[in-house]
Design an enzyme around this catalytic site. Sequence first.
Site, PDB file in Angstrom:
ATOM      1  N   HIS A 242       0.819  -1.148   0.180  1.00 51.67           N
ATOM      2  CA  HIS A 242       0.057  -0.032  -0.090  1.00 51.67           C
ATOM      3  C   HIS A 242       0.782   1.326  -0.031  1.00 51.67           C
ATOM      4  CE1 HIS A 242      -3.541  -2.461   1.352  1.00 51.67           C
ATOM      5  NE2 HIS A 242      -2.583  -2.843   2.181  1.00 51.67           N
TER       6      HIS A 242
HETATM    7  C1  BDR Z   1      -2.485   0.706   5.519  1.00 55.16           C
HETATM    8  O1  BDR Z   1      -2.592   0.084   6.811  1.00 55.16           O
HETATM    9  C2  BDR Z   1      -1.194  -0.096   7.419  1.00 55.16           C
HETATM   10  O2  BDR Z   1      -1.475  -1.450   8.352  1.00 55.16           O
HETATM   11  C3  BDR Z   1      -0.397  -0.227   6.420  1.00 55.16           C
HETATM   12  O3  BDR Z   1       0.777   0.373   6.757  1.00 55.16           O
HETATM   13  C4  BDR Z   1      -0.934   0.853   5.337  1.00 55.16           C
HETATM   14  O4  BDR Z   1      -0.636   2.198   5.618  1.00 55.16           O
HETATM   15  C5  BDR Z   1      -3.035  -0.392   4.749  1.00 55.16           C
HETATM   16  O5  BDR Z   1      -4.536  -0.467   5.023  1.00 55.16           O
END
Ligand code: BDR
Length: 330
Positions: A242
């Site tokens: 992500h």
């Molecule tokens: C987001 O949530 C976090 O756990 C990850 O680092 C990312 O920023 C994804 O949903």
Amino acid sequence: MNQQPLIIDCDPGVDDAVALMLAFGSDAFELLAITAVGGNVPVVKTARNARILRQIAGREEVPVFMGADRPLRREPAGAGEFHGAEGLGDMTPFEPGAPCANGHAVDAIIDLVMGRPAKSVALAVLGPLTNLALALRKEPALADRLGPVAVMGGARSEGGNITASAEFNIWADPEAAAEVLATGCDVVMFGLDATHQVRAAGARIAALEALGTPSADAAASMMRFSQRVEKEIVGWDAPPVHDPCPVAWLLKPALFELQPCRIEVETHSELTRGHTAVEFRVDPAMAPHRWAVSADADGVFALIGEACLRPAAPSTTLRAVPLPHEGGGK
Ligand code: BDR
Ligand code: CA
């Protein structure tokens, strides 16, 4: 080269770690600061992890500031099952050589942005939006001074990853996200609709491992951990990566398709807490926000590979102290 001044607000976090490696290895950025927030793991750990990662990348001149340890109104959540108890997957953390910078992340964001020309500093927000919301409360003029605010957060057509409706960063501190979106900041949001298109397939991780640099090894290790836990928990072979997406967009906007919109966040219902209502039925010329609808995954991974291959940028702090055999003239 004209560098883009950039602050990265994050909660490392395995995918935050990859995003940091991307930024640390990219000449296109003038990295003003890393600001840490509590999210995936508590802020003491996210700030330590940011310092570990900058050390691995050889970028110890970039200051790391510790920020908010809890959301505006909610209890701290955490996502250790997806990031490891320490936030760095399988990597064993060590005590970094350099400490956090003095001062709070919120003040660092305000000072760094207000001290530069209007719209010149970009912000990438890769965790809950608590630090930015607090900064905007303290200095409302910040909204007009900030350049693009590239946020990893939200979910629309993909549904949520923490509940049916919500993505983790927005769910963790929905009030902060709602406040930021209402301020007039130029928010560009990279939610699950886009980030689920950027997946660490085995061949992509292997290509990183083949580079053999410390940054590439660290990034690949985060992805191998994600590959294992996402397989166990969600059943996916290739985990989404992500947090590099907003950073990749700042480097190469053509990798993403964006649509003008207005985004609001659900803060009242517990059932749909943190849902991002993305309204495209707005006059594009008046739309306050932009939403990423697609991503070029090969392009994002190419950028990560290039950044991890680059030799660590020499630290200005270290270079300021001449080695004993230098400086004497021949
Ligand atoms: C987001 O949530 C976090 O756990 C990850 O680092 C990312 O920023 C994804 O949903
Ligand atoms: Ca994150």
